[in-house]
Design a protein around this motif. Sequence first.
Motif, PDB file in Angstrom:
ATOM      1  N   ARG A 179      -1.122 -12.504  -5.400  1.00 43.74           N
ATOM      2  CA  ARG A 179      -1.615 -11.137  -6.216  1.00 43.74           C
ATOM      3  C   ARG A 179      -2.889 -10.660  -5.811  1.00 43.74           C
ATOM      4  O   ARG A 179      -3.704 -11.550  -5.262  1.00 43.74           O
ATOM      5  N   LEU A 180      -2.944  -9.450  -5.586  1.00 41.49           N
ATOM      6  CA  LEU A 180      -3.946  -8.793  -5.104  1.00 41.49           C
ATOM      7  C   LEU A 180      -4.724  -7.805  -6.188  1.00 41.49           C
ATOM      8  O   LEU A 180      -3.855  -7.017  -6.379  1.00 41.49           O
ATOM      9  N   PRO A 181      -5.976  -7.990  -6.473  1.00 39.66           N
ATOM     10  CA  PRO A 181      -6.620  -6.381  -7.117  1.00 39.66           C
ATOM     11  C   PRO A 181      -6.660  -5.541  -6.290  1.00 39.66           C
ATOM     12  O   PRO A 181      -6.557  -5.637  -4.948  1.00 39.66           O
ATOM     13  N   PRO A 182      -6.594  -4.214  -6.858  1.00 37.64           N
ATOM     14  CA  PRO A 182      -6.862  -3.079  -5.956  1.00 37.64           C
ATOM     15  C   PRO A 182      -8.344  -3.243  -5.123  1.00 37.64           C
ATOM     16  O   PRO A 182      -9.310  -3.245  -5.752  1.00 37.64           O
ATOM     17  N   PRO A 183      -8.489  -3.433  -3.832  1.00 35.92           N
ATOM     18  CA  PRO A 183      -9.633  -3.562  -3.263  1.00 35.92           C
ATOM     19  C   PRO A 183     -10.363  -2.208  -2.552  1.00 35.92           C
ATOM     20  O   PRO A 183      -9.597  -1.138  -2.777  1.00 35.92           O
ATOM     21  N   GLY A 184     -11.822  -2.435  -2.714  1.00 30.40           N
ATOM     22  CA  GLY A 184     -12.800  -1.175  -2.329  1.00 30.40           C
ATOM     23  C   GLY A 184     -12.490   0.102  -3.028  1.00 30.40           C
ATOM     24  O   GLY A 184     -12.481  -0.376  -4.382  1.00 30.40           O
ATOM     25  N   ARG A 185     -12.340   1.050  -2.377  1.00 33.04           N
ATOM     26  CA  ARG A 185     -11.956   2.346  -3.164  1.00 33.04           C
ATOM     27  C   ARG A 185     -10.903   2.651  -3.662  1.00 33.04           C
ATOM     28  O   ARG A 185     -10.428   3.473  -4.549  1.00 33.04           O
TER      29      ARG A 185
ATOM     30  N   ASP B  16       2.573  -1.443  -4.892  1.00 33.12           N
ATOM     31  CA  ASP B  16       2.015  -2.341  -5.605  1.00 33.12           C
ATOM     32  C   ASP B  16       0.702  -2.131  -6.157  1.00 33.12           C
ATOM     33  O   ASP B  16       0.050  -2.609  -7.112  1.00 33.12           O
ATOM     34  N   LEU B  17      -0.098  -1.315  -5.094  1.00 36.01           N
ATOM     35  CA  LEU B  17      -1.604  -0.953  -5.640  1.00 36.01           C
ATOM     36  C   LEU B  17      -1.626  -0.054  -6.815  1.00 36.01           C
ATOM     37  O   LEU B  17      -2.286  -0.370  -7.699  1.00 36.01           O
TER      38      LEU B  17
ATOM     39  N   THR C 200       0.901  -1.179   0.005  1.00 41.37           N
ATOM     40  CA  THR C 200       0.002  -0.002  -0.003  1.00 41.37           C
ATOM     41  C   THR C 200       0.742   1.280  -0.111  1.00 41.37           C
ATOM     42  O   THR C 200       0.241   2.204  -0.092  1.00 41.37           O
ATOM     43  N   GLY C 201       2.157   1.093   0.079  1.00 43.55           N
ATOM     44  CA  GLY C 201       2.975   2.236   0.218  1.00 43.55           C
ATOM     45  C   GLY C 201       2.686   3.127   1.390  1.00 43.55           C
ATOM     46  O   GLY C 201       2.967   4.243   1.634  1.00 43.55           O
TER      47      GLY C 201
ATOM     48  N   HIS D 227      -2.308  -1.831 -14.163  1.00 43.67           N
ATOM     49  CA  HIS D 227      -2.505  -3.285 -14.924  1.00 43.67           C
ATOM     50  C   HIS D 227      -3.783  -3.359 -15.382  1.00 43.67           C
ATOM     51  O   HIS D 227      -4.262  -3.716 -16.329  1.00 43.67           O
ATOM     52  N   ALA D 228      -4.877  -2.979 -14.431  1.00 45.66           N
ATOM     53  CA  ALA D 228      -6.490  -3.239 -14.743  1.00 45.66           C
ATOM     54  C   ALA D 228      -6.813  -2.211 -15.545  1.00 45.66           C
ATOM     55  O   ALA D 228      -7.951  -2.111 -16.006  1.00 45.66           O
TER      56      ALA D 228
END
Length: 725
Positions: A537-543, A610-611, A510-511, A617-618
């Motif tokens: 690997r995680l997608p950007p969650p929530g907001r 990473d976020l 998350t920095g 990427h998305a």
Amino acid sequence: MFDMGSNWPEAESHDGVAQVKMRGWSARVLGHAHLEGPDGQRVRMDRRAATLLAYLGMEGPASKAAVSHLLWPDSPPAAVRNNMRQLLRRLRLSCGGTDLVDGDSQRLGLSPDVTLDLARLKCAAGKPLSPDVLQALLQGTGVGLLTGVSFDDCDELSRWLDGARAAVEGWVRNAREAEVQRRMDARDWPTALALAQAWVQQEPESEQAGRHLIRLHYLRGDRGAALAAFERLRSTLSHDLGVAPMPETLTLVRTIEKDAAWTASPQPTRAPLPMSVMRPPVLAGRQHALRQLQEGLEAGQLLFVAGDAGSGKTRLAEEFAASVGTWFRLEARPGDQEVPYASQTRAVRAHLARRPGIVMPDWVRTELSRIVPELGNGTALPPLASEADELRFYEAHAEAMALLHEGDQVIVVDDVQYWDQASAKLFMYSLARMMERKYEAPARAPAFIDCFRKGELPPYSEANVRKLVDTGLARVIEVGPLALEEVRQLLAGLELPGAEPHAEALTRYTGGNPLYIVETLKHLIETDALHRDWPRRLPPPGRVGPLIQRRLERLTPLARLTAQLAARADLHFRAALAPEALQVSVAELHAALSELESAQILVAERFTHDLVLEAVHASVSDSAARFLHGRLARVFERDGAPAIILAHHWMEAGQEDRALPFLLAAAHADEQLLPKGQAAGHYARAAALLEAVGRGYEAANARAAESRCRQSESASTPGASSVER
């Protein structure tokens, strides 16, 4: 009632009042039934005409005979047919010849030329609400189906109407529930709270509505209002229904009383997120910022809090304001910059709403009515034609602000980056006048804490801030990311089992952005991954994803494309390869990279955290991804990159024939240098591709190589060797 016709405005004014631009005929059957035309005319409908439209809106296209006999159950067939013809004719004539109902001798259905409010409410289920539906819910007005209509003389039709009304009530309730939750997830606390308050006003005995109101007051930091809302709910339940609050409600309130993490009762099928994650009780890593705020307050300065989205600016300002004394929060909104005085009009109305009995001099009310019409007497004022006229308007506003702020110790203004230029100028004048008065009556001048996103102030606001700071009248407190130890402090305060072991991974992912940390924890909780190893690997969650997406949208096209290229290249990205891949000059690329560094997207050829990588990427469409991978494959091929990298990019570009030689080469190399299982995987993928294009002989060779590698892997496995011995 709900106003959901085709004449809904193309845009909504920034003070929340609809500016209607009519387009065509619409039918209203929620509330008192009527028709509305393209010029705003209203035409009443009789009960059977309104019921016909309501029936078709509820049930869809229906048998003409069935609907006719439902409306006139005791009439002979010939009379029924004639009645239906006459009813359709009356509807058509009342709309100037527009057909509201289409059909033939067999079936009837709503015409595409008319919009029915009931149909729009029905379609709102499970979707973000349209502005008109949302406005009706915020107003808390009644939305009963066909108000005042009854069919005591038609039993079957009366039963249908009872069922339809119950369905509408359910849709309204579901719409409220879904929209409150959606606004909570988006942290749009003001709208969520307004919706919950309107819901409670409409259904004071609804424990579901009451819980939302209690929870929202607490999440906004107003523990007293949360407990007061619970007392009102408990009194209503006891007096009107003779029951006590449910265990879930009592659990929530006990948590608020203790100000600890909330553990939901076991009754819901999906456990809510812990309250500590919704609003972390510990303000970690902000001690220095709090000291700066205190020093600025003591120096009588205007305080600015700047930081990235999600850095906790508003929470910091509100916590500090609450520690000082009486405070009030104002906000600007996206789009205000397009409407002169939009921000300041909203601020005046917010103050008037909390102090409805305030008495202002007549001349002040008259001048303020230029931007707040309800303060006037309905008479249009002449325009500001001279400097004297403008000065009188500004003086009236300064006088009004002094009266409206009386007794306030701190005013928190959020999202100042959206403040429109006219409002900014008016505020600066009023602020200067209040500073002058401060020496005469210090209690009349509250402290202002203005929060804005770093790097997003418009030029006029940036100039104002710089001028105030340069003259010593203001200071800027920057809120940065949390360091690892501060993340540990935040996690410890959450009292969330399983969270603290992820401190390092959370900081890296998350920095150190507090909102990103909380949103990531929510994602891990909701996916039941908190007690497991950190996901690969995680997608950007929530907001978080939308927040970063907004940063990307502000980039120039070349900067955004450069970021997307870097995301697709991942660890192998090098700036030196980008000019050829994007076919731009080195100077153009340098400007794009500088822009990305300023926007905190890239730093030294790497994503800031990473976020950001995941969000970029998305953001790439499938077709754009294939294009970028193709460009990367060509550049890497000329650069002599390893075979597996080339195979990956050619395959992602959709060119399997170009990928095959490199995939086989990677398998051969891996067979010599790396674990046999990895080589076997490459051979298997190559074999599948060869089989797909009909190259059977080569596919058989690849399968044989795969088998050889797997056998070799099995023979070298320690467990397997011991069994053989």
